[in-house]
Design an enzyme around this catalytic site. Structure first.
Site, PDB file in Angstrom:
ATOM      1  N   ARG A  23     -17.995   1.335  -0.756  1.00 17.59           N
ATOM      2  CA  ARG A  23     -16.711   2.038   0.073  1.00 17.59           C
ATOM      3  C   ARG A  23     -17.182   3.564   0.601  1.00 17.59           C
ATOM      4  O   ARG A  23     -16.580   3.728   1.886  1.00 17.59           O
ATOM      5  CB  ARG A  23     -15.612   2.283  -1.154  1.00 17.59           C
ATOM      6  CG  ARG A  23     -15.403   0.656  -1.592  1.00 17.59           C
ATOM      7  CD  ARG A  23     -14.271   1.225  -2.664  1.00 17.59           C
ATOM      8  NE  ARG A  23     -12.930   1.303  -2.082  1.00 17.59           N
ATOM      9  CZ  ARG A  23     -11.897   0.523  -1.813  1.00 17.59           C
ATOM     10  NH1 ARG A  23     -11.992  -0.867  -2.513  1.00 17.59           N
ATOM     11  NH2 ARG A  23     -10.837   0.800  -1.192  1.00 17.59           N
ATOM     12  N   ARG A  45     -14.495  -1.255 -13.805  1.00 19.47           N
ATOM     13  CA  ARG A  45     -15.364  -1.542 -12.499  1.00 19.47           C
ATOM     14  C   ARG A  45     -16.879  -0.813 -12.898  1.00 19.47           C
ATOM     15  O   ARG A  45     -16.620   0.304 -13.368  1.00 19.47           O
ATOM     16  CB  ARG A  45     -14.830  -1.127 -11.321  1.00 19.47           C
ATOM     17  CG  ARG A  45     -13.526  -1.651 -10.964  1.00 19.47           C
ATOM     18  CD  ARG A  45     -12.752  -0.796  -9.889  1.00 19.47           C
ATOM     19  NE  ARG A  45     -13.298  -1.262  -8.459  1.00 19.47           N
ATOM     20  CZ  ARG A  45     -12.658  -1.077  -7.309  1.00 19.47           C
ATOM     21  NH1 ARG A  45     -11.885  -0.186  -7.262  1.00 19.47           N
ATOM     22  NH2 ARG A  45     -13.233  -1.556  -6.217  1.00 19.47           N
TER      23      ARG A  45
HETATM   24  P1  FAD Z   1      -5.606   4.361   0.902  1.00 20.80           P
HETATM   25  O1  FAD Z   1      -7.121   3.782   0.793  1.00 20.80           O
HETATM   26  O2  FAD Z   1      -4.946   4.401  -0.411  1.00 20.80           O
HETATM   27  O3  FAD Z   1      -5.677   5.825   1.777  1.00 20.80           O
HETATM   28  C1  FAD Z   1      -4.551   6.450   1.636  1.00 20.80           C
HETATM   29  C2  FAD Z   1      -4.565   7.922   2.051  1.00 20.80           C
HETATM   30  O4  FAD Z   1      -3.604   8.517   2.386  1.00 20.80           O
HETATM   31  C3  FAD Z   1      -5.586   8.545   1.109  1.00 20.80           C
HETATM   32  O5  FAD Z   1      -6.439   9.391   1.573  1.00 20.80           O
HETATM   33  C4  FAD Z   1      -4.457   9.577   0.513  1.00 20.80           C
HETATM   34  O6  FAD Z   1      -5.121  10.769   0.154  1.00 20.80           O
HETATM   35  C5  FAD Z   1      -3.739  10.021   1.657  1.00 20.80           C
HETATM   36  N1  FAD Z   1      -2.261  10.246   1.294  1.00 20.80           N
HETATM   37  C6  FAD Z   1      -1.227   9.796   0.385  1.00 20.80           C
HETATM   38  N2  FAD Z   1      -0.105  10.057   0.397  1.00 20.80           N
HETATM   39  C7  FAD Z   1      -0.212  11.198   1.375  1.00 20.80           C
HETATM   40  C8  FAD Z   1       0.757  12.104   1.905  1.00 20.80           C
HETATM   41  N3  FAD Z   1       1.924  12.339   1.612  1.00 20.80           N
HETATM   42  N4  FAD Z   1       0.481  12.868   2.865  1.00 20.80           N
HETATM   43  C9  FAD Z   1      -0.910  12.724   3.403  1.00 20.80           C
HETATM   44  N5  FAD Z   1      -1.925  11.903   3.132  1.00 20.80           N
HETATM   45  C10 FAD Z   1      -1.449  11.223   1.907  1.00 20.80           C
HETATM   46  N6  FAD Z   1      -9.922  -4.566  -0.131  1.00 20.80           N
HETATM   47  C11 FAD Z   1     -10.801  -5.408   0.608  1.00 20.80           C
HETATM   48  O7  FAD Z   1     -10.417  -5.487   1.739  1.00 20.80           O
HETATM   49  N7  FAD Z   1     -12.023  -5.958   0.009  1.00 20.80           N
HETATM   50  C12 FAD Z   1     -12.059  -5.918  -1.274  1.00 20.80           C
HETATM   51  O8  FAD Z   1     -13.075  -6.371  -1.648  1.00 20.80           O
HETATM   52  C13 FAD Z   1     -11.290  -5.091  -2.017  1.00 20.80           C
HETATM   53  N8  FAD Z   1     -11.312  -4.672  -3.516  1.00 20.80           N
HETATM   54  C14 FAD Z   1     -10.779  -4.119  -4.378  1.00 20.80           C
HETATM   55  C15 FAD Z   1     -10.817  -3.881  -5.378  1.00 20.80           C
HETATM   56  C16 FAD Z   1      -9.852  -3.186  -6.072  1.00 20.80           C
HETATM   57  C17 FAD Z   1     -10.067  -3.021  -7.743  1.00 20.80           C
HETATM   58  C18 FAD Z   1      -8.640  -2.520  -5.613  1.00 20.80           C
HETATM   59  C19 FAD Z   1      -7.660  -1.563  -6.427  1.00 20.80           C
HETATM   60  C20 FAD Z   1      -8.607  -2.761  -4.186  1.00 20.80           C
HETATM   61  C21 FAD Z   1      -9.477  -3.601  -3.418  1.00 20.80           C
HETATM   62  N9  FAD Z   1      -9.137  -3.703  -2.011  1.00 20.80           N
HETATM   63  C22 FAD Z   1     -10.223  -4.418  -1.266  1.00 20.80           C
HETATM   64  C23 FAD Z   1      -8.124  -3.087  -1.531  1.00 20.80           C
HETATM   65  C24 FAD Z   1      -8.402  -1.858  -0.631  1.00 20.80           C
HETATM   66  O9  FAD Z   1      -9.241  -0.904  -1.423  1.00 20.80           O
HETATM   67  C25 FAD Z   1      -7.233  -1.049   0.034  1.00 20.80           C
HETATM   68  O10 FAD Z   1      -6.280  -1.840   0.661  1.00 20.80           O
HETATM   69  C26 FAD Z   1      -7.543  -0.173   0.920  1.00 20.80           C
HETATM   70  O11 FAD Z   1      -8.273   0.958   0.441  1.00 20.80           O
HETATM   71  C27 FAD Z   1      -6.282   0.488   1.514  1.00 20.80           C
HETATM   72  O12 FAD Z   1      -6.493   1.206   2.518  1.00 20.80           O
HETATM   73  P2  FAD Z   1      -5.614   2.396   3.051  1.00 20.80           P
HETATM   74  O13 FAD Z   1      -6.073   3.323   4.038  1.00 20.80           O
HETATM   75  O14 FAD Z   1      -4.172   1.622   3.538  1.00 20.80           O
HETATM   76  O15 FAD Z   1      -4.825   3.147   1.961  1.00 20.80           O
END
Ligand code: FAD
Length: 450
Positions: free
Chosen positions: A134, A221
């Site tokens: 990641r 993990r």
């Molecule tokens: P996030 O990665 O949560 O990013 C959100 C960002 O917003 C962060 O940087 C945070 O700091 C920022 N933020 C939050 N609040 C604020 C605020 N108020 N103001 C400004 N910034 C803010 N997905 C897959 O596709 N394949 C997999 O194999 C997989 N395995 C997984 C295994 C586990 C155990 C878990 C828990 C999840 C897994 N996932 C997998 C899911 C995946 O990790 C998430 O769906 C993905 O990381 C989501 O990305 P995102 O950018 O939407 O959110």
């Protein structure tokens, strides 16, 4: 940027660029930023800023599965070359097998004549079965983010919108440091604990349903050198595998050119309760003990014991998911990635959905038909294209968790039923066609604006 950037205006008739604010710089927010960067290079009249709460972009050191659909979105975002250098590609294996499912519990292995194989997931004909580290994946995207668009220590605390078509500022964002920013579109890529979601869906969803729900599944993990695991369980360690059993399962897959094994061990509590169980801590990752982690695995096979022993630091991750929401876009604000439809990880689709959405949304926002007064139409089209798919992935991931842990009420660990279910459930997810989705979206947008 430290203060409000001023009210949107026209300049002697020239159309002002559409200003897009991305809140959150995780996988979803950065994928969107790269999609918008591509469209800017093609001449789209857009600008964007990313607001990240943390002092820097960061990801955890763990593996993530990137199936054929997300692989396609990565290609469409122009990242195939750098991504391929990082990713482990399962299709290269001549077997045509992507994943193997094995019995985890000893008595199941014995019932199967000592063979622990339940079945396999064949590779989807279009390929693209990959897994990646990641943090390396995020770093690859960070390197490609243009100068001057990333703003750190910018925690969004609230925002306000003006009515559709208003000549005023469509969206005003307010940050914890007292500054604000005006935009035409706010994309909330701020993860499962989104600050934007409660405001955006206020009045449409019950307050308790806006919060993430603890699924009563926890996981542990780790990353282990592959050679160490090959020495312990043999060559089978190199193949993506799920070990299945009652209320528990283990997922392993190779990352970093096969040099590292990603391990996730899941434990679910399905004891009947009269009311929802809340996770007791503010943090969703808490220090656990070895005793607690090893409880319930007593009857599991020697291979599984070896894999569990490899988890040296038993940190417990509480898995949460979201309710189904009626919409992912309201006026000039939309949810994307985990903020919209955070899912259980069983289908490896959370990040995948965020990347797909990023590609589609960046393509819609680049439409030359848009300006600050009609940008909400693009978000309605985005919602039309993406809401059912991301919500569907969430529902089916939840179902799969029950199938894998013999608690679905129908298959309940029956071998034939498992094989049938596990071999048939991925095609619709993997068969996504990004170009067709965008073409449909642009046609819908044109119709709405004509
Ligand atoms: P996030 O990665 O949560 O990013 C959100 C960002 O917003 C962060 O940087 C945070 O700091 C920022 N933020 C939050 N609040 C604020 C605020 N108020 N103001 C400004 N910034 C803010 N997905 C897959 O596709 N394949 C997999 O194999 C997989 N395995 C997984 C295994 C586990 C155990 C878990 C828990 C999840 C897994 N996932 C997998 C899911 C995946 O990790 C998430 O769906 C993905 O990381 C989501 O990305 P995102 O950018 O939407 O959110």
């Amino acid at each position: 940027m430290g203060t409000t950037n001023g009210v949107h205006h026209t300049n002697g008739g020239a159309k002002q660029p559409l200003r897009i604010a991305i809140v959150g710089g995780g996988i979803g927010g950065l994928a969107l930023a790269l999609g918008l960067t591509n469209r800017q290079r093609e001449g789209a009249n857009i600008t964007f800023q990313i607001f990240e709460a943390a002092p820097q972009f960061k990801e955890i050191g763990a593996g993530v599965g990137v199936g054929p659909n997300a692989f396609q979105a990565i290609n469409l975002l122009g990242l195939s070359e750098p991504y391929s250098k990082l990713a482990f590609t399962h299709d290269e294996d001549e077997s045509g097998i992507y994943f193997i499912w094995r019995w985890g519990e000893k008595d199941r292995v014995e019932q199967n004549g000592g063979d622990d194989v339940i079945g396999t997931t064949p590779c989807f004909s279009k390929g693209g079965h990959t897994t990646v580290h990641r943090a390396e994946f995020l770093d690859m995207m960070i390197e490609r983010i243009p100068e001057g668009v990333a703003n750190f220590d910018k925690r969004l605390v609230s925002y306000e919108t003006t009515p559709e078509g208003s000549k005023d500022v469509p969206v005003r964002l307010h940050f914890a440091d007292g500054t604000s920013y005006d935009a035409d579109v706010l994309v909330a890529a701020d993860g499962i604990k989104s600050v934007v979601r409660p405001t955006m869906l206020a009045g449409q969803v019950r307050a308790q349903d806006l919060k993430p729900r603890f699924t009563r599944t926890v996981c542990y993990r780790t990353l282990v050198p592959m050679e160490e695991m090959v020495a312990k369980i043999g060559e089978k360690a190199r193949k993506g595998t799920m070990y299945l059993g009652k209320d528990h399962h283990i997922l392993t897959f190779p990352i970093q050119s096969g040099k590292t094994m990603n391990v996730v061990a899941f434990i679910s509590d399905r004891t009947p309760t009269s009311k929802p169980v809340e996770w007791p801590s503010e943090s969703w990752i808490v220090e656990g003990s070895r005793e607690e982690m090893m409880t319930g695995w007593e009857n599991w096979s020697d291979d599984c014991q070896q894999i569990l022993q490899a988890i040296k630091q038993p940190n417990k991750w509480a898995l949460h998911e979201l309710a189904d929401f009626p919409t992912h876009a309201v006026v000039n604000v939309c949810l994307m990635g985990d903020s919209a439809a955070a899912t259980l990880p069983h289908q490896g689709q959370g990040a995948a959905q965020a990347i797909e959405s990023a590609y589609t949304l960046s393509s819609l926002l680049a439409s030359p038909l848009l300006d600050s007064s009609n940008a909400h139409e693009a978000l309605q089209v985005y919602n039309e294209l993406r809401h059912a798919r991301t919500t569907g992935v969430k529902t089916t991931s939840n179902e799969l968790g029950c199938v894998l842990e013999f608690a679905d009420g129908q298959i309940n660990g029956d071998k034939d039923g498992l094989v049938k279910n596990l071999q048939s459930r991925y095609e619709w997810m993997w068969g996504w066609n990004g170009e067709a989705e965008v073409a449909k979206g642009l046609a819908l947008l044109e119709k709405r604006l004509s």
